[in-house]
Design a protein around this motif. Structure first.
Motif, PDB file in Angstrom:
ATOM      1  N   LEU A 180       0.830  -1.200   0.000  1.00  0.00           N
ATOM      2  CA  LEU A 180       0.000   0.000   0.000  1.00  0.00           C
ATOM      3  C   LEU A 180       0.867   1.254   0.000  1.00  0.00           C
ATOM      4  CD1 LEU A 180      -2.564  -1.075   2.754  1.00  0.00           C
ATOM      5  CD2 LEU A 180      -2.719  -1.451   0.287  1.00  0.00           C
ATOM      6  N   CYS A 181       0.276   2.371  -0.432  1.00  0.00           N
ATOM      7  CA  CYS A 181       1.005   3.645  -0.382  1.00  0.00           C
ATOM      8  C   CYS A 181       0.260   4.675   0.442  1.00  0.00           C
ATOM      9  CB  CYS A 181       1.256   4.174  -1.792  1.00  0.00           C
ATOM     10  SG  CYS A 181      -0.156   5.003  -2.559  1.00  0.00           S
ATOM     11  N   ASN A 182      -0.983   4.395   0.797  1.00  0.00           N
ATOM     12  CA  ASN A 182      -1.762   5.383   1.541  1.00  0.00           C
ATOM     13  C   ASN A 182      -2.887   4.690   2.302  1.00  0.00           C
ATOM     14  OD1 ASN A 182      -2.214   8.409   1.894  1.00  0.00           O
ATOM     15  ND2 ASN A 182      -4.255   7.726   1.291  1.00  0.00           N
ATOM     16  N   LEU A 183      -3.168   5.182   3.503  1.00  0.00           N
ATOM     17  CA  LEU A 183      -4.239   4.632   4.322  1.00  0.00           C
ATOM     18  C   LEU A 183      -4.954   5.770   5.028  1.00  0.00           C
ATOM     19  CD1 LEU A 183      -5.574   1.994   5.449  1.00  0.00           C
ATOM     20  CD2 LEU A 183      -4.037   2.230   7.394  1.00  0.00           C
ATOM     21  N   GLU A 184      -6.265   5.810   4.890  1.00  0.00           N
ATOM     22  CA  GLU A 184      -7.075   6.833   5.534  1.00  0.00           C
ATOM     23  C   GLU A 184      -8.023   6.187   6.540  1.00  0.00           C
ATOM     24  OE1 GLU A 184      -9.230   9.353   2.916  1.00  0.00           O
ATOM     25  OE2 GLU A 184      -7.465  10.447   2.247  1.00  0.00           O
ATOM     26  N   VAL A 185      -8.125   6.791   7.707  1.00  0.00           N
ATOM     27  CA  VAL A 185      -9.063   6.350   8.737  1.00  0.00           C
ATOM     28  C   VAL A 185     -10.009   7.506   9.020  1.00  0.00           C
ATOM     29  CG1 VAL A 185      -9.348   5.475  11.069  1.00  0.00           C
ATOM     30  CG2 VAL A 185      -7.346   4.809   9.728  1.00  0.00           C
TER      31      VAL A 185
END
Length: 348
Positions: free
Chosen positions: A155-160
């Motif tokens: 992955l390159c990005n994770l949003e919560v």
């Protein structure tokens, strides 16, 4: 004639005097200018990103630097104060599990969250609230809120999103966890990549017991709800690059495995060794003919597998597999006043 020479001489002397006076004035100005010059300290201006309330973004750098021995999204989110875990997920007897853990955001049930990968739902809609750990039951379908386990190395990005969630998301009453991959931003014609390998074993763990009774139960090799003899290993490969100015690709492969050693309660005390396997395969093509148009085609194959035993039953084990195969076409087009995104997904 004498008078004429006098006038000429006076004129020449006047010109020379004026020139000398001008040079003298110039030198004086330069000296004054040098004396009045002051060296000031450099002024540095930094732009601070305006972060929205209720949104936490983890970049590629954050994903790489945050300790995560299981390489899962749920393991990473242990650093987020708005995400809670059950006591069983933290227990010493469940450390052999490698599949995604159930999480709660602001007290909501785990299956009330929305889990997304590149905009696609990976929620488990069949049996999202059956624990993955514990004594195996042939009539129980093991699982959790996430149908498959994503390896954060790919992955390159994770949003919560735990509050103030946009109306573009649906099917949730808890929070939204959105994982994405990104188009490569490298030099044209150069292929980049990385490979990661990790290994851990129960021999490197230390277990603390409340009393002698708990220690006796935990050391019992026939108790599968106390995973105390195991080893885990995982490998991930990610390669990416730009073939032309407008065409790029990304290929990610990952597999993690956990071997759990235990003993049956049968008279011959045969070994009933369990295992867990998680596999990720992701291939993507990115086409950006202009700044206003982005096209992405991707193919995914994710699977979680497990072999389990009931220690009191003569059996070859119970095999269970949860997988997700899909093709996706995503088109984003920017217009002067708005942006239009279309996603077409073909699940298997």
């Amino acid at each position: 004639m004498t008078l004429t020479r006098t006038y000429i001489s006076c004129a020449i002397l006047s010109i020379i005097s004026a020139s000398l006076y001008a040079n003298d004035q110039t030198d004086t100005l330069e000296i004054k200018s040098e004396k009045s010059s002051i060296q000031l300290s450099p002024l540095v201006v930094k732009a601070i990103e305006d972060k929205d309330v209720g949104i936490t973004v983890y970049t590629k750098e954050d994903l790489e630097k945050t300790p995560n021995n299981k390489k899962t999204i749920s393991e990473l989110l242990k650093v987020n104060s708005n995400v809670q875990f059950t006591n069983s997920e933290k227990a010493a007897g469940s450390q052999a599990e490698i599949h995604a853990s159930d999480i709660s955001i602001h007290g909501a049930l785990p299956y009330n969250n929305a889990f997304l990968f590149n905009g696609m739902s990976i929620n488990n809609d069949i049996n999202p609230y059956e624990s993955n750990s514990g004594i195996s039951d042939p009539t129980s379908l093991k699982g959790n809120s996430q149908a498959v386990t994503l390896n954060i190395d790919l992955l390159c990005n994770l949003e919560v999103l735990d509050s103030n969630v946009s109306a573009q998301y649906g099917k949730f009453t808890g929070g939204v966890i959105s994982a994405t991959t990104c188009a490569p931003k490298t030099v044209v014609g150069k292929i980049h990549g990385n490979i990661n390998y990790d290994y851990t074993s129960s021999d490197w763990y230390r277990f603390n017991y409340i009393d002698s009774s708990e220690e006796s139960d935990f050391e019992d090799t026939t108790q599968t709800n106390a995973q105390k003899d195991f080893n885990q290993k995982g490998i991930s490969l990610n390669t990416y690059g730009r073939l032309t100015e407008s065409l790029g690709f990304n290929l990610g492969l990952s597999q993690r495995k956990s071997d759990i050693r235990s003993t049956s309660k049968l008279s011959d005390a045969r070994p009933y060794n369990e295992d867990r396997t998680s596999t990720n395969i992701n291939a993507e093509l990115f086409y950006n003919p202009s700044n206003d148009l982005e096209i992405k085609f991707s193919a995914q194959n994710y699977s979680d597998e497990s072999t389990r035993f009931n220690q009191s039953i003569l059996t070859n084990g119970y095999n269970q597999k949860s997988d997700n195969q899909s093709l996706q076409l995503s088109i984003r087009n920017d217009f002067p006043l708005f942006s239009l995104t279309n996603n077409i997904r073909l699940p298997s």
